[in-house]
Design a protein around this motif. Structure first.
Motif, PDB file in Angstrom:
ATOM      1  N   GLY A  51     -23.971  17.560 -25.708  1.00  0.00           N
ATOM      2  CA  GLY A  51     -23.500  18.950 -25.689  1.00  0.00           C
ATOM      3  C   GLY A  51     -22.231  19.098 -24.878  1.00  0.00           C
ATOM      4  N   GLY A  52     -21.301  18.160 -25.043  1.00  0.00           N
ATOM      5  CA  GLY A  52     -19.990  18.274 -24.407  1.00  0.00           C
ATOM      6  C   GLY A  52     -19.027  18.969 -25.356  1.00  0.00           C
ATOM      7  N   THR A  53     -17.739  18.672 -25.221  1.00  0.00           N
ATOM      8  CA  THR A  53     -16.711  19.333 -26.036  1.00  0.00           C
ATOM      9  C   THR A  53     -17.000  19.209 -27.529  1.00  0.00           C
ATOM     10  N   GLY A  54     -17.219  17.971 -27.989  1.00  0.00           N
ATOM     11  CA  GLY A  54     -17.425  17.738 -29.429  1.00  0.00           C
ATOM     12  C   GLY A  54     -18.752  18.298 -29.908  1.00  0.00           C
ATOM     13  N   GLY A  55     -19.815  18.080 -29.148  1.00  0.00           N
ATOM     14  CA  GLY A  55     -21.147  18.492 -29.581  1.00  0.00           C
ATOM     15  C   GLY A  55     -21.296  20.001 -29.690  1.00  0.00           C
ATOM     16  N   VAL A  74     -29.083  17.900 -28.500  1.00  0.00           N
ATOM     17  CA  VAL A  74     -29.796  17.188 -27.430  1.00  0.00           C
ATOM     18  C   VAL A  74     -28.811  16.975 -26.289  1.00  0.00           C
ATOM     19  N   GLU A  75     -29.085  17.581 -25.149  1.00  0.00           N
ATOM     20  CA  GLU A  75     -28.169  17.486 -23.999  1.00  0.00           C
ATOM     21  C   GLU A  75     -28.995  17.619 -22.714  1.00  0.00           C
ATOM     22  N   PRO A  76     -28.929  16.627 -21.821  1.00  0.00           N
ATOM     23  CA  PRO A  76     -29.766  16.698 -20.615  1.00  0.00           C
ATOM     24  C   PRO A  76     -29.213  17.592 -19.508  1.00  0.00           C
ATOM     25  N   SER A  77     -27.880  17.814 -19.465  1.00  0.00           N
ATOM     26  CA  SER A  77     -27.294  18.499 -18.302  1.00  0.00           C
ATOM     27  C   SER A  77     -27.451  20.012 -18.381  1.00  0.00           C
ATOM     28  N   TYR A  82     -15.774  21.807 -18.026  1.00  0.00           N
ATOM     29  CA  TYR A  82     -14.508  21.654 -18.731  1.00  0.00           C
ATOM     30  C   TYR A  82     -13.706  20.615 -17.938  1.00  0.00           C
ATOM     31  N   GLN A  83     -13.823  19.347 -18.347  1.00  0.00           N
ATOM     32  CA  GLN A  83     -13.296  18.233 -17.553  1.00  0.00           C
ATOM     33  C   GLN A  83     -11.767  18.249 -17.360  1.00  0.00           C
ATOM     34  N   PRO A  84     -10.983  18.694 -18.374  1.00  0.00           N
ATOM     35  CA  PRO A  84      -9.535  18.681 -18.139  1.00  0.00           C
ATOM     36  C   PRO A  84      -9.110  19.455 -16.880  1.00  0.00           C
ATOM     37  N   ARG A 117     -32.660  13.576 -23.153  1.00  0.00           N
ATOM     38  CA  ARG A 117     -31.661  12.517 -23.302  1.00  0.00           C
ATOM     39  C   ARG A 117     -32.097  11.642 -24.468  1.00  0.00           C
ATOM     40  N   VAL A 118     -31.185  11.300 -25.338  1.00  0.00           N
ATOM     41  CA  VAL A 118     -31.543  10.388 -26.433  1.00  0.00           C
ATOM     42  C   VAL A 118     -31.617   8.970 -25.875  1.00  0.00           C
ATOM     43  N   THR A 119     -32.677   8.247 -26.259  1.00  0.00           N
ATOM     44  CA  THR A 119     -32.866   6.894 -25.720  1.00  0.00           C
ATOM     45  C   THR A 119     -32.702   5.818 -26.797  1.00  0.00           C
ATOM     46  N   LYS A 200     -10.886   8.014 -20.981  1.00  0.00           N
ATOM     47  CA  LYS A 200     -10.627   9.331 -21.562  1.00  0.00           C
ATOM     48  C   LYS A 200      -9.420   9.916 -20.831  1.00  0.00           C
ATOM     49  N   CYS A 201      -8.616  10.649 -21.550  1.00  0.00           N
ATOM     50  CA  CYS A 201      -7.373  11.239 -21.041  1.00  0.00           C
ATOM     51  C   CYS A 201      -6.556  10.220 -20.240  1.00  0.00           C
ATOM     52  N   ALA A 202      -5.870   9.378 -20.969  1.00  0.00           N
ATOM     53  CA  ALA A 202      -5.085   8.325 -20.316  1.00  0.00           C
ATOM     54  C   ALA A 202      -3.949   8.887 -19.469  1.00  0.00           C
ATOM     55  N   GLN A 206      -2.154   9.477 -14.074  1.00  0.00           N
ATOM     56  CA  GLN A 206      -0.786   9.729 -13.596  1.00  0.00           C
ATOM     57  C   GLN A 206      -0.599  11.173 -13.143  1.00  0.00           C
ATOM     58  N   LYS A 207      -1.260  12.100 -13.840  1.00  0.00           N
ATOM     59  CA  LYS A 207      -1.055  13.517 -13.494  1.00  0.00           C
ATOM     60  C   LYS A 207      -1.378  13.768 -12.023  1.00  0.00           C
ATOM     61  N   ILE A 208      -2.468  13.185 -11.542  1.00  0.00           N
ATOM     62  CA  ILE A 208      -2.853  13.435 -10.152  1.00  0.00           C
ATOM     63  C   ILE A 208      -1.838  12.800  -9.190  1.00  0.00           C
ATOM     64  N   GLY A 335     -15.399  12.477 -31.162  1.00  0.00           N
ATOM     65  CA  GLY A 335     -15.063  12.434 -29.735  1.00  0.00           C
ATOM     66  C   GLY A 335     -15.000  11.034 -29.154  1.00  0.00           C
ATOM     67  N   ASP A 336     -15.150  10.994 -27.843  1.00  0.00           N
ATOM     68  CA  ASP A 336     -14.888   9.781 -27.078  1.00  0.00           C
ATOM     69  C   ASP A 336     -15.812   8.614 -27.424  1.00  0.00           C
ATOM     70  N   CYS A 337     -16.989   8.882 -28.004  1.00  0.00           N
ATOM     71  CA  CYS A 337     -17.949   7.791 -28.268  1.00  0.00           C
ATOM     72  C   CYS A 337     -17.665   7.046 -29.564  1.00  0.00           C
ATOM     73  N   LYS A 344      -8.700   9.184 -26.481  1.00  0.00           N
ATOM     74  CA  LYS A 344      -9.997   9.804 -26.177  1.00  0.00           C
ATOM     75  C   LYS A 344      -9.718  11.054 -25.339  1.00  0.00           C
ATOM     76  N   THR A 345      -9.549  12.172 -26.032  1.00  0.00           N
ATOM     77  CA  THR A 345      -9.204  13.433 -25.365  1.00  0.00           C
ATOM     78  C   THR A 345      -9.905  14.596 -26.062  1.00  0.00           C
ATOM     79  N   ALA A 346     -10.014  15.701 -25.340  1.00  0.00           N
ATOM     80  CA  ALA A 346     -10.525  16.929 -25.945  1.00  0.00           C
ATOM     81  C   ALA A 346      -9.570  17.383 -27.053  1.00  0.00           C
ATOM     82  N   ALA A 347      -8.279  17.134 -26.856  1.00  0.00           N
ATOM     83  CA  ALA A 347      -7.284  17.532 -27.860  1.00  0.00           C
ATOM     84  C   ALA A 347      -7.574  16.863 -29.198  1.00  0.00           C
ATOM     85  N   ALA A 348      -7.966  15.586 -29.161  1.00  0.00           N
ATOM     86  CA  ALA A 348      -8.278  14.871 -30.404  1.00  0.00           C
ATOM     87  C   ALA A 348      -9.531  15.456 -31.046  1.00  0.00           C
TER      88      ALA A 348
END
Ligand SMILES: Cc1cc2nc3c(=O)[nH]c(=O)nc-3n(C[C@H](O)[C@H](O)[C@H](O)COP(=O)(O)OP(=O)(O)OC[C@H]3O[C@@H](n4cnc5c(N)ncnc54)[C@H](O)[C@@H]3O)c2cc1C
Length: 370
Positions: A51-55, A74-77, A82-84, A117-119, A200-202, A206-208, A335-337, A344-348
């Protein structure tokens, strides 16, 4: 959460092929690997893993297609981030709380949230296994499990984060430590790392660094900082056009880049970072730091490694034009998986969701623009 149990057959399946777009493998009721029947809520028209951005985005789209009550995530959290925004949290421009929402509040109305959580995945039987040996069946499966952080692959981490002067924007547990370390920097080496794996987010590593540099300039500490970008890569960025522009900024801001330097150990009690020179395997170099920002190694989620839906590296093996699984026509990944040739970005993710037919841009050889 639903009461779910063992399902042998499922009648919730519609014979339609509404999910298909041009270019996808056709499937029908009879084309599925099992003709299952479900009385209770243990079988869904569309089951979304993650249940992140893509889900979350895909579950909203799918609910509009198949109606309320027919889609589950299915999402455990309990908290959705919003990670960006964490780049700005680490850089002191935002509070961590502003990146958080309760998962309940972002779950689209009419989509069921299965707090687990899916196992394991069993695409030959159109089912997945959750914690406590619970089994769920589906007509269509969308896999959106993200990418896994592997701090433990660096000797001395994650326990090294208990010390000051070290942070990492990639985890909710360590992002605030970045801003603390930036503020507490006095003089010496400020080191920013990039690992020897997909990330993810290559751009975030550098941004930081640029945000830190600007802060130290503003606070009069810049002349005391020796800023280093120690990257496992042989280039500053994967796309030449952007790499060229970044190199000018790096030069103008007097930042040192050490290519092919991979962080292998952190001795946080001594403020030492150990790097392996990838051009000379086995040869390591110790760098003293007054601030260290770690971008951890990353990889596919454990549940996907050696799963029937994954390629040899553990990424979900999908068609790059349609996101449909290459072997199981009723399985999709986003998404990233996945092993999509995008960054591997939310933009993609957003691009695929809203402009899927434009996926043929990939054929024009410009994956960076996705
Ligand atoms: C510091 C930072 C900065 C970033 N900056 C940007 C940016 O500027 N621009 C941009 O486009 N992107 C950025 N990103 C990347 C972006 O956040 C991700 O690419 C995006 O969230 C990917 O979406 P996803 O759905 O694939 O994975 P995620 O959003 O990570 O969601 C995966 C979900 O799967 C769940 N999950 C994992 N395992 C299981 C399991 N076994 N069972 C059930 N659920 C499970 C997780 O709990 C999670 O909710 C940044 C990321 C970070 C960390």
């Amino acid at each position: 959460m639903s009461a779910v149990g063992i399902v042998s057959s499922c009648s919730c399946l519609h014979p339609g092929i509404w999910l298909l777009k041009p270019g996808m493998h056709k499937m029908s009721f009879f084309g599925l690997h099992t003709a299952t029947k479900c009385a209770a809520k243990d079988c869904y028209e569309v089951l979304v893993l993650g249940g992140g951005t893509g889900g979350i985005a895909m579950s909203a789209r799918m609910k509009r297609k198949v109606g309320a009550g027919n889609v589950a995530v299915v999402e455990p959290s309990k908290t959705h981030y919003y990670q960006p925004l964490w780049t700005l949290v680490g850089g002191g421009a935002k509070q961590l709380a502003t990146s958080a929402r309760s998962t309940e509040s972002v779950m689209p109305k009419g989509v069921e949230w299965i707090k687990s959580r899916v196992t394991a995945l069993d695409p030959d039987k159109n089912c997945v296994w959750l914690e406590n040996d619970i089994k769920l069946s589906y007509k269509y499966l969308i896999i959106a499990l993200g990418i896994s952080l592997q701090y433990e692959k660096i000797k001395g981490l994650p326990e090294g984060f208990d010390h000051p002067k070290i942070g990492s924007n990639y985890s909710v547990h360590t992002v605030e430590k970045t801003w603390k370390a930036i503020q507490e920097f006095k003089e010496g080496n400020a080191i920013f790392t990039f690992p020897n794996t997909p990330v993810k987010c290559a751009g975030a590593p550098q941004k930081i660094m640029y945000l830190s540099e600007a802060y130290w300039r503003k606070t009069g500490k810049r002349s005391k900082a020796n800023i280093m970008f120690n990257t496992s890569l042989g280039v500053i960025f994967g796309v030449k056009k952007y790499a060229d522009a970044l190199l000018e900024i790096i030069k103008e801001r007097n930042i040192t880049i050490n290519y092919k330097y991979n962080l292998v150990e952190v001795r946080a009690d001594k403020q030492e970072a150990v790097f392996e020179n990838l051009d000379k395997p086995g040869v390591t170099e110790v760098h003293q730091y007054d601030m260290l920002h770690v971008t951890p190694p990353m990889g596919p989620p454990n549940v996907l490694i050696n799963s029937p839906v994954s390629d040899g590296s553990g990424w979900v093996d999908v068609d790059k034009e349609t996101l449909q699984h290459k072997k199981y026509p009723n399985v999709f990944g986003i998404g990233d998986c996945t092993n999509l040739p995008t960054s591997k970005t939310a933009a993609a993710v957003v691009r695929w969701i809203y402009l899927l037919p434009a996926g043929n841009r990939l054929q024009q050889g410009d994956p960076s623009r996705i």
